[in-house]
Scaffold this active site. Sequence first.
Site, PDB file in Angstrom:
ATOM      1  CD1 TRP A  50      -2.411  -1.820   0.103  1.00 38.34           C
ATOM      2  CD2 TRP A  50      -3.037  -1.374   2.147  1.00 38.34           C
ATOM      3  NE1 TRP A  50      -3.511  -2.453   0.241  1.00 38.34           N
ATOM      4  CE2 TRP A  50      -3.910  -2.244   1.659  1.00 38.34           C
ATOM      5  CE3 TRP A  50      -3.126  -0.833   3.583  1.00 38.34           C
ATOM      6  CZ2 TRP A  50      -4.822  -2.871   2.197  1.00 38.34           C
ATOM      7  CZ3 TRP A  50      -4.111  -1.566   4.002  1.00 38.34           C
ATOM      8  CH2 TRP A  50      -5.139  -2.587   3.780  1.00 38.34           C
ATOM      9  CG  ASN A  88      -1.139  -0.276 -11.756  1.00 35.29           C
ATOM     10  OD1 ASN A  88      -1.119   0.041 -12.964  1.00 35.29           O
ATOM     11  ND2 ASN A  88      -1.869  -0.518 -10.831  1.00 35.29           N
ATOM     12  CD  GLU A 125      -2.454  -1.567 -21.068  1.00 37.77           C
ATOM     13  OE1 GLU A 125      -2.087  -2.605 -21.533  1.00 37.77           O
ATOM     14  OE2 GLU A 125      -3.023  -0.503 -21.454  1.00 37.77           O
ATOM     15  CG  ASP A 138      -3.864   2.782 -12.783  1.00 43.59           C
ATOM     16  OD1 ASP A 138      -3.781   1.769 -12.491  1.00 43.59           O
ATOM     17  OD2 ASP A 138      -3.580   3.553 -14.052  1.00 43.59           O
ATOM     18  NE  ARG A 167       5.965 -10.198  -7.569  1.00 43.30           N
ATOM     19  CZ  ARG A 167       4.935  -9.647  -7.246  1.00 43.30           C
ATOM     20  NH1 ARG A 167       4.683  -8.498  -6.987  1.00 43.30           N
ATOM     21  NH2 ARG A 167       3.935 -10.593  -7.266  1.00 43.30           N
ATOM     22  CG  ASP A 169       2.227  -5.726  -7.146  1.00 44.27           C
ATOM     23  OD1 ASP A 169       1.995  -6.885  -6.725  1.00 44.27           O
ATOM     24  OD2 ASP A 169       1.466  -4.704  -6.795  1.00 44.27           O
ATOM     25  CG  HIS A 173      -3.103  -4.348 -13.473  1.00 47.70           C
ATOM     26  ND1 HIS A 173      -4.502  -4.247 -13.834  1.00 47.70           N
ATOM     27  CD2 HIS A 173      -2.906  -5.316 -12.819  1.00 47.70           C
ATOM     28  CE1 HIS A 173      -4.925  -5.443 -13.356  1.00 47.70           C
ATOM     29  NE2 HIS A 173      -4.124  -6.192 -12.989  1.00 47.70           N
ATOM     30  CD  GLU A 193       1.070  -9.868  -9.393  1.00 51.21           C
ATOM     31  OE1 GLU A 193       0.225 -10.490  -8.683  1.00 51.21           O
ATOM     32  OE2 GLU A 193       1.170  -8.510  -9.148  1.00 51.21           O
ATOM     33  N   GLY A 196      -2.831 -14.423 -14.038  1.00 47.24           N
ATOM     34  CA  GLY A 196      -4.063 -14.909 -14.885  1.00 47.24           C
ATOM     35  C   GLY A 196      -4.074 -16.440 -14.751  1.00 47.24           C
TER      36      GLY A 196
END
Length: 297
Positions: A50, A88, A125, A138, A167, A169, A173, A193, A196
């Site tokens: 967060w 994102n 996205e 976003d 990595r 996240d 998106h 990441e 799916g």
Amino acid sequence: MLFQRVQLPTPAILEHRPGAVELGTLWISPVNQNYEGPRTAYGDPYHGYWIADVSKSNDQFGTSDDLKSLSAELHRRNMYLMIDIVVNNVMATSTTPDYSSYFFSDKSYYHPYCPVDWGNTTSEENCWLGDQKVALPDLDTRNAAVIKHYGEWIQNLVQEYSIDGLRIDAAKHVQMDFWPTFCAKAGVFCMGEVFGDNSIEPVAHYQGPQSLDSVLNYPFYSGLVEAFTIPGPNNITALVQIIEESKQKFAYVSNAMVLTFLMDGIPIVYYGQEQGFSGDSDPVRPSYANIVLPAGV
């Protein structure tokens, strides 16, 4: 390369996870400042995802010096440090947040609020993850200022803490063409990441020069669940199909070799196999490099 992901305050990682030193790479949760307000409907941000101000450290995980010490100790042991990052979105407790406390402090840096229409790529996205209790505003990653400042931030983060890999996240998106520039600024291995089901193409789409170095193999995970969950469908055929399609659509697939390390017994790897040698037959001495042997028992 073997990874172990941990989610502990930075100073405690090596003290409380001695087994981590036996692996090649330590992957830790995001180290950036998280939401610090009253407890939300979903609890507190113990996990690190967060994000509030990405340019500041998460005091719950330790200090800047703690992270530098961790990085130095890992490198002393000939290990690598991978960190999780969130690009994102940020986190808010409403869909009309005060943006002034974020690294990107103006509303113009964000997409307007809309709930995600799953299956619609544009919506996935541009719209906000989360919900109206815990919203995830976003970032507009086509905004030139966002691209510039994110590039400067990740370059500084990697260099300051001697980070070896990222990595990322929620990579799917973010518009795919954002990643090559971002990862070039980082200058390290980027794994994304791309969540799916067992469909290969939507995930493999993100691996390669047009996007990311690597992606988490969620299709294979889905196939394993279908094949081995008890009770479950015991669908071994689905797993075989996923492996076959992976050979065609994922780059640099040598996962048959990896499987021998995960089976019972002692893994056997013949010289030359790691370079893809095809081998030969008698009377020429065979290298067996074209043969993936099961583990010895």
